[in-house]
Motif scaffolding. Structure first.
Motif, mmCIF file in Angstrom:
data_model
loop_
_atom_site.group_PDB
_atom_site.id
_atom_site.type_symbol
_atom_site.label_atom_id
_atom_site.label_comp_id
_atom_site.label_asym_id
_atom_site.label_seq_id
_atom_site.Cartn_x
_atom_site.Cartn_y
_atom_site.Cartn_z
ATOM 1 N N LEU A 177 1.714 -4.477 -3.265
ATOM 2 C CA LEU A 177 0.514 -4.216 -2.471
ATOM 3 C C LEU A 177 -0.726 -4.236 -3.366
ATOM 4 N N ARG A 254 -4.648 -0.072 2.919
ATOM 5 C CA ARG A 254 -4.206 -1.369 2.415
ATOM 6 C C ARG A 254 -2.916 -1.794 3.121
ATOM 7 N N GLU A 258 -2.585 -5.181 5.297
ATOM 8 C CA GLU A 258 -1.656 -6.264 4.982
ATOM 9 C C GLU A 258 -0.805 -6.637 6.189
#
Length: 475
Positions: A177, A254, A258
């Motif tokens: 990530l 995040r 994603e």
């Protein structure tokens, strides 16, 4: 009857070499005698794997033994033992150490291990993948038992080993990530207008659940910690799920970003975030997408009003000097106002009802009569409900209008996601206690498995994962 299974090895400039790898000898008089037994198949695979690995590495060492400059064989310093774990059994290897050649860039008299350049991990990727895939559904001990039943894995593989391998895979997924950001929607208006035409709207549902923790933090505490799970459903394409432990996750925004990026969400595409309005999930999707709207789930509003109505049905009009029917009527008016997005009228109705109930409680207290327990509970829950509405005022739309336009107004699909993603593996029949970190890492594995993304992650790490035969079969 006797059968001998052999392996034929052909190398360039050498005669073919046939090696017997397994012999089967038994009568063929009953149905259970037909074909390979599980034990025989496992022994056959184990022996075959041993020969294949040794033959491959022997050819590799032969090709790398000569110096790349002078072509003279490098001097051997010695060997050390190495264990390579595969899905078809462990292979014991002798890893050589060679001295660097004088014409190489390395300093003279330094040694290196040629196998270390190939065996970057001592566990075969396919074994890592199988452990992670099945650990998403079963307990670690059950995964070890399953692998022992169907594959010739090493007998020392047990639940704790599986747990370590699975969590290591999850740590690697976490490392993939990108960094966390405060804003993900920092597009200029020019960039937004220049982006491609948007696709159909995307709905993202967020909800929370609880998992039993291993440690109780305070006396009397149940030791549970919160897990946030969600599901992103585009009009076209496959849905994706995600989950995290808020107290552990360092980049929750995040993670959600994603998921949307993997579904190809564009800057001009409309994204609707549905949540239960709790503090832990309300701030998560903020500043995540330029064309997003954040909406309070209707199911949770209706459920809270129903709980208030259940409490109000226990009010005694004679003792409390207040009509039960009037309380129920005011609650239904509140529900009607909220259904049509009239938050101001709903708040006024709740506040007026609270004033009436508090006035009755004050009168009972003045007359030195015992306060009505049901009224006290109703006053407390009404106060909490009013704060709930005030905190989520910007996220309360006209639900009736959205419903008539066939748009989503409830996170019922996320309730099933909590059950599918969290409860089935961690809460129901597998009621073990978890550390927040362990639960968070396992949830990443489970989400990748349910999204069919785990094999893709392994292909990023190992480009030829699965081999060419798998690609041919898929085609």
């Amino acid at each position: 009857m006797k059968f001998t299974i052999q392996m034929l090895i052909e190398e360039s400039n050498q005669l073919p070499l046939s090696i017997p790898i397994h012999t089967i000898e038994r009568p063929c008089e009953r149905v259970e005698d037909i074909g390979l037994h599980v034990g025989e198949a496992k022994a056959l695979l184990g022996t075959l794997q041993n020969h294949v690995v040794r033959s491959q590495l022997a050819q590799l060492l032969d090709s790398r033994r000569p110096c790349g400059v002078c072509h003279q064989p490098r001097t051997l310093k010695g060997y050390h033992s190495l264990q390579f774990r595969t899905a078809f059994g462990d292979v014991a290897l002798k890893s050589p150490r060679w001295y660097s050649c004088a014409c190489e860039a390395r300093p003279l008299k330094t040694t290196f291990s040629p196998l270390a350049q190939v065996l970057t991990t001592h566990i075969a990727p396919e074994l890592e993948f199988l452990q992670a895939k099945w650990a998403a559904h079963l307990s670690f001990g059950a995964v070890a038992d399953l692998l022992h039943d169907v594959l010739p894995v090493d007998t020392r593989l047990h639940g704790e080993t599986v747990r370590e391998h699975v969590l290591a895979t999850a740590e690697r997924l976490e490392a993939d990530l990108g960094p966390e950001q405060v804003h993900f929607d920092a597009f200029s208006q020019r960039d937004i207008e220049a982006s491609p035409d948007p696709g159909a709207p995307v709905t993202v549902g967020l909800d929370g659940g609880y998992v039993r923790g291993r440690d109780k933090k305070a006396p009397g505490a149940n030791g549970c910690f919160e897990v946030i799970a969600g599901k992103s459903i585009p009009e076209d394409g496959n849905a994706k799920v995600f989950a995290l432990v808020k107290s552990i996750d360092q980049k929750p925004r995040r993670r959600l970003h994603e998921v949307l990026a993997a579904q190809g969400v564009l800057p001009r595409q409309r994204v609707t975030f549905l949540s239960d309005g709790g503090d832990s999930v309300r701030s998560l999707p903020g500043f995540l997408h330029p064309h997003s709207e954040h909406m309070l789930d209707w199911f949770h509003i209706a459920m809270r009003i129903e709980q208030l109505s259940q409490t109000a049905r226990g009010v005694s009009g004679i003792d409390a000097n207040i009509r039960k029917d009037e309380i129920l009527h005011q609650l239904q008016r509140t529900k009607w106002f909220l259904w049509h997005g009239n938050v101001l009228s709903a708040e006024d109705t709740v506040v007026n009802l609270l004033d009436d109930i508090d006035g009755v409680l004050a009168e009972l207290d003045y007359l030195d009569r015992e306060n009505h327990a049901v009224l006290k509970r109703l006053s407390r829950t009404l106060t909490e409900f009013n704060g709930y509405i005030v905190n989520n005022r910007p996220g309360i739309p006209n639900y009736g209008e959205r419903y008539r336009c066939h748009e989503r107004i409830s996170t019922g699909f996320v309730e099933s996601t909590i059950n599918q993603l969290v409860a089935k593996r961690m809460v129901k029949k597998q009621q073990m206690r978890w550390t927040p970190r362990g639960a968070h890492l396992l949830l990443q594995i489970r989400a990748n498995v349910l999204n069919d993304d785990l094999a893709g992650a392994f292909r990023r790490w190992y480009p030829r994962f699965g081999g060419a035969e798998e690609a041919k079969l898929a085609a």
